[in-house]
Design an enzyme around this catalytic site. Structure first.
Site, PDB file in Angstrom:
ATOM      1  N   THR A   1       0.851  -1.275  -0.086  1.00 18.29           N
ATOM      2  CA  THR A   1       0.103  -0.084   0.086  1.00 18.29           C
ATOM      3  C   THR A   1       1.003   1.278  -0.055  1.00 18.29           C
ATOM      4  O   THR A   1       2.076   0.707   0.295  1.00 18.29           O
ATOM      5  CB  THR A   1      -0.789  -0.105   1.468  1.00 18.29           C
ATOM      6  OG1 THR A   1      -1.726  -1.243   1.254  1.00 18.29           O
ATOM      7  CG2 THR A   1      -1.905   1.139   1.628  1.00 18.29           C
TER       8      THR A   1
ATOM      9  N   SER B   1      -7.407  -1.484   7.066  1.00 17.19           N
ATOM     10  CA  SER B   1      -6.419  -0.975   8.108  1.00 17.19           C
ATOM     11  C   SER B   1      -6.163   0.255   7.817  1.00 17.19           C
ATOM     12  O   SER B   1      -5.207   1.002   8.672  1.00 17.19           O
ATOM     13  CB  SER B   1      -5.242  -1.813   8.363  1.00 17.19           C
ATOM     14  OG  SER B   1      -5.998  -3.386   8.979  1.00 17.19           O
TER      15      SER B   1
HETATM   16  N1  GLY Z   1      -5.581  -3.875   1.805  1.00 21.06           N
HETATM   17  C1  GLY Z   1      -4.957  -3.613   3.092  1.00 21.06           C
HETATM   18  C2  GLY Z   1      -5.758  -2.842   3.793  1.00 21.06           C
HETATM   19  O1  GLY Z   1      -7.019  -2.164   3.251  1.00 21.06           O
HETATM   20  O2  GLY Z   1      -5.916  -2.674   5.206  1.00 21.06           O
END
Ligand code: GLY
Length: 567
Positions: A379, A451
């Site tokens: 991310t 998260s």
């Molecule tokens: N895909 C990881 C999150 O949204 O926490």
């Protein structure tokens, strides 16, 4: 004469005493007075800085960075994923939470990731075209720009188009990342065409990397707006590609996608006001819950990485992640007790079970009842502040690195595998080892639990700290520690970013520590009953502190390509 000799001696001894400090490696934040961008990739950071220098505001810069990262940081920057943006709009002094998280396609079902034996199949939820959630990024970035920016969508897309069309020189970090995922990327012919050279290798450091199809896609969005992606030529290509490869996304899923404006979650911590992302991200809720718990302890006196402090952090994390497993889901589908989870009285109640010198057992900790009170994980997060007081904290993703690894034929667009963040089956783990339950079950149109924790901390109604991080389940604990290092331990943002991190997520019952925690502390934690393991670098917090009219920023050194640029 004797007195003078003594004085020289005192000065000499003092110099000897402080010389280790003079030689110690001191991490300095980058300083600026007009505006700052902090990202995990330098070309996108430069594009954002240029926007600020040309008179654009923080939202203009943030949207420009978002599109540029889709070109320069393909493992996480994206058009085919989703995310969350927290922004402070200076003219109205409002903090806005923009949710552009992916949604489950209309044909999604609760059991779609179970195999014949009824157990979750990660190959389906992570690597197949069923894993793709309806992407929100293009729509979310365009919404933020239209509502709070000053430049046009085509202006915000221009640097991304140039980077894709003219290409850029591949960094060592990008080359390493491509080579790490070489095998899984090579499984898709359309992906191979983008990331592999004619000699069969992925792009190497120093190579010029041009993405002509992605440039064409970006140009279509610049010409026709978000319709190009959600209803036009790109929508048709996306749906056709997914369908032919066994997925279920339909044109109507794209045509009906909408980003949502939500009220941020809000809390206080030792006199500061903390704003963060509400559900369907669990990030803000549990960040505030953990801060409420930690506020009850004199952490500053206990010391930044002392056994006592790490023990309390771990116990706090253990309890918050137990709650995460049960209480959070998309608030449009299930009731989420956000107010209760972020209530200081609830924090007081659950901290009663924390023993000062003894680790709890996760098996003995269950999610609380807040109602009783009123892959390598990838991310990316970036932070922007401008001189007018506008602030953007943006975290977005394809979920794991390069998402499900498939590029839509002829578009250069990588697709997410965000569907893995849903509960495939209650009590079973997702890619981050996180267990979720009924509230996060798959339902058509629903947003999967996240998260992501883009956060803005205010002091006396003025922006003080903007932060956030990638790292899957480690996101919330990374943001928590940045805030605690800065507020409790009075560290500048560079020292706070370099400082070693810890992580506990309830299950597995393991206290993970980065390198840098001393051996005596580790022994003391083991003696308290913690099951300690060393972990690889955790998170990548890109943060800015604004103090005395100066921006102090630092891109997390855990990602090599990061950049902190200001003027
Ligand atoms: N895909 C990881 C999150 O949204 O926490």
């Amino acid at each position: 004469m004797g007195a003078a000799k003594n004085l020289i001696l005192v000065i000499f001894i003092s110099l000897l005493t402080i010389s280790p400090l003079l030689h110690a490696k001191i991490h300095e934040p980058v300083r600026a007075t007009n505006g700052m961008v902090v990202t995990s990739e330098k070309l996108a950071a430069q594009a954002g800085l240029n926007v600020l220098k040309n008179g654009g505001n923080a939202v203009d810069a943030a949207v420009t960075i978002g599109f540029a990262l889709a070109v320069t940081l393909p493992r996480a920057g994206n058009l085919g994923g989703g995310g969350f943006m927290l922004l402070r709009n200076a003219p109205t002094n409002e903090i806005i939470a923009l949710d552009y998280r992916e949604t489950a396609p209309k044909k999604a079902t609760e059991t779609m990731f179970l195999n014949k034996e009824g157990t979750p199949d990660a190959a389906l939820s992570l690597n197949s075209y069923l894993a793709v959630g309806v992407p929100g990024t293009v729509s979310g970035l365009a919404y933020a720009l239209e509502k709070y920016g000053t430049i046009s969508l085509s202006q915000a897309l221009k640097p991304a188009i140039d980077l894709a069309e003219k290409g850029f020189i591949v960094s060592q970090e990008l080359a390493t990342s491509l080579s790490t995922y070489k095998d899984s990327l090579a499984k898709h012919a359309s992906t191979k065409q983008v990331f592999f050279k004619n000699d069969g290798n992925t792009y190497q450091a120093g190579d010029l990397f041009i993405q002509p199809d992605l440039a064409t896609s970006l140009k279509l969005i610049a010409q026709h707006g978000i319709k190009a992606f959600y209803q036009g030529e790109l929508a048709e290509k996306i749906v056709a590609h997914i369908k032919i490869n066994g997925g279920i996304m339909a044109l109507t899923d794209l045509a009906t996608y909408k980003p949502l404006v939500r009220k941020p979650v809000q809390g206080t911590y030792r006199g500061y006001t903390v704003y963060s992302m509400p559900p369907p991200s669990s990030g803000g809720t549990h960040l505030i819950q953990m801060l409420n718990m930690l506020e009850q302890y004199p952490l500053q006196k206990m010391g930044a990485t002392s056994p006592k402090t790490i023990h309390l952090l771990a116990e706090t994390m253990r309890r918050a992640y137990a709650d995460r497993s049960t209480h959070i889901g998309d608030p449009h589908f299930v009731s989420v007790p956000t107010q209760e989870l972020t209530n200081k009285l609830y924090a007081k109640k659950i901290t009663q079970s924390i023993k000062q010198n003894k680790a709890s057992l996760s098996t003995a900790i269950k999610a609380g009842s807040p109602e009783s009170f009123s892959e390598k994980h990838d991310t990316t997060h970036y932070s922007v502040m401008d001189k007018w007081g506008n602030v953007v904290s943006n975290t977005y993703t394809l979920n794991t690195s390069y998402g499900m690894k498939g590029v839509v034929d002829g578009t250069g667009i990588l697709l997410n595998n965000e569907m893995d963040d849903f509960t495939a089956k209650p009590g079973f783990k997702n890619a981050y080892g996180l267990i979720t339950n009924e509230k996060n079950k798959i339902e058509p149109g629903k947003r999967m639990l996240s998260s992501m924790t883009p956060t803005i901390v205010m002091k006396e109604a003025k922006p003080f700290l903007v932060t956030g991080s990638p790292g899957g389940s480690h996101i919330i604990t990374t943001v928590l520690q940045i805030i605690s290092y800065v507020i409790d331990h009075k560290m500048d943002i560079a020292t706070a970013t370099y400082a070693p991190r810890i992580h506990h997520q309830w299950l597995p019952d393991i206290l993970s520590l980065e390198k840098g925690i001393n051996t005596d502390t580790i022994q003391a934690l083991k003696k308290m009953g913690h099951k300690v393991e060393e972990m690889p670098p955790s998170g990548a917090a890109n943060s800015i502190v604004f103090q005395n009219n100066v921006f102090f920023g630092l891109a997390d050194p855990r990602r090599l390509d990061g950049a902190t640029l200001g003027f």
